[in-house]
Write a protein that holds these residues in place. Structure first.
Motif, short mmCIF file in Angstrom:
data_model
loop_
_atom_site.label_atom_id
_atom_site.label_comp_id
_atom_site.label_asym_id
_atom_site.label_seq_id
_atom_site.Cartn_x
_atom_site.Cartn_y
_atom_site.Cartn_z
N ASP A 48 0.20 2.73 5.65
CA ASP A 48 -0.10 1.21 5.73
C ASP A 48 1.03 0.23 6.25
N THR A 50 1.65 -2.73 6.00
CA THR A 50 2.20 -3.85 5.12
C THR A 50 3.01 -3.17 3.99
N GLU A 51 2.67 -2.20 3.58
CA GLU A 51 3.32 -1.34 2.24
C GLU A 51 4.59 -0.81 2.98
N ASN A 54 7.10 -3.68 2.82
CA ASN A 54 7.49 -3.94 1.29
C ASN A 54 8.44 -2.92 0.58
#
Length: 310
Positions: A48, A50-51, A54
């Motif tokens: 992922d 987005t993960e 982050n």
């Protein structure tokens, strides 16, 4: 306020407070492979995106307001579009040489099997070649007629008046079938083949001389080719090397074969279906056949061996 350029930080800070403000970032590089995204420094990975963004940095230091120098991008590999390339021009065919140019004898190799077969009939061959008319050549009672297929044997002068029914052609054994080239009555049974009555009538021939060789019919000829050579095969059994002649120029082949251990003669001149390299062509005399191996002068398929026959 300055923007921190450390990877994975992205915060803003005052330059005056830089020494007292900690920065958590990734010292490595992002790496994308097989749908996974990861950092080379801490090996944190995820599918992922987005993960991945982050993921908390793995090193702590001061913020940096210095923009990192971009690495030079590799030059793109030029891809040649094969479809858009213009097609190669076809090679111009060679200009056909003059067929009247001198004929050159081709080198001949004689196999051991043929030498052994001829040794057994050496004395007889010498008599035929020299046209010997001694008592050994006289017709004797019991001598068979020399015509193929005629079973009559000499029984005195009255035998000259009997019918001679014979085959003017020659026998062919191919892929299990037996037949005569003159009447083409094919059979797979050898006994049936041997009992086939001749297809022509004439006078008996009790002895053959060298001069009578001219009346012997032709022999079967086959040919095949590879990308580099053309092979002409003449099924002339027990050819006599000293009396055979195979000559050629770039577009013509002339053969004279004395075979059947000196009883038969075959002569033919061919206008070849292509151009050959004389210096790289040769002849092999074997027991059952004579093979002419001709090197192609240009890489092209021949439509025929002998133009005159088409």
């Amino acid at each position: 306020m300055e923007h921190c350029y450390n990877k994975g930080c992205g915060k803003q800070f005052k330059v005056s407070d830089n020494s007292s403000t900690s920065c958590t970032f990734h010292p490595g590089e992002p790496y994308f492979h097989d749908a996974y995204k990861e950092w080379t420094c801490c090996k944190k990975r995820s599918t992922d995106f987005t993960e991945f963004l982050n993921f908390k940095g793995c090193k702590t230091s001061f913020h940096s307001h210095v923009k990192p120098v971009e690495k030079p991008k590799p030059k793109p590999v030029e891809v040649v579009d094969e479809i858009s390339k213009p097609p190669a021009k076809p090679q111009e065919p060679m200009q056909r040489p003059d067929a009247s140019s001198p004929l050159i004898p081709l080198p001949v190799q004689v196999t051991a099997s043929l030498k052994k077969s001829l040794e057994e009939q050496l004395e007889k061959l010498k008599l035929l070649a020299d046209g010997d008319k001694s008592e050994n050549n006289a017709v004797k009672v019991g001598d068979p007629c020399q015509h193929r297929g005629c079973a009559v044997k000499y029984d005195g002068p009255q035998s000259d008046h009997s019918k001679c029914i014979y085959h003017p052609g020659f026998p062919v054994f191919h892929e299990g079938m037996k037949y005569w080239t003159c009447c083409q009555r094919k059979t797979s049974e050898f006994d049936v083949f041997m009992k086939q009555e001749g297809c022509e009538q004439g006078n008996h021939v009790w002895k053959k001389t060298a001069a009578e060789l001219q009346a012997v019919p032709t022999c079967r000829t086959d040919w095949h080719q590879t990308p580099s050579h053309v092979y002409a095969t003449f099924y002339a059994k027990n050819a006599v090397p000293e009396q055979c002649s195979i000559q050629a120029n770039p577009v013509k082949l002339k053969v004279k074969l004395v075979f059947d251990a000196g009883k038969s003669l075959f002569e033919k001149e061919m206008v070849l279906g292509g151009i050959i390299d004389i210096e790289q062509s040769d002849v092999t005399l074997a027991g059952p056949k004579v093979e002419v191996k001709m090197k192609k002068a240009e890489a092209a398929a021949w439509k025929t061996l002998d133009i005159k026959e088409n």
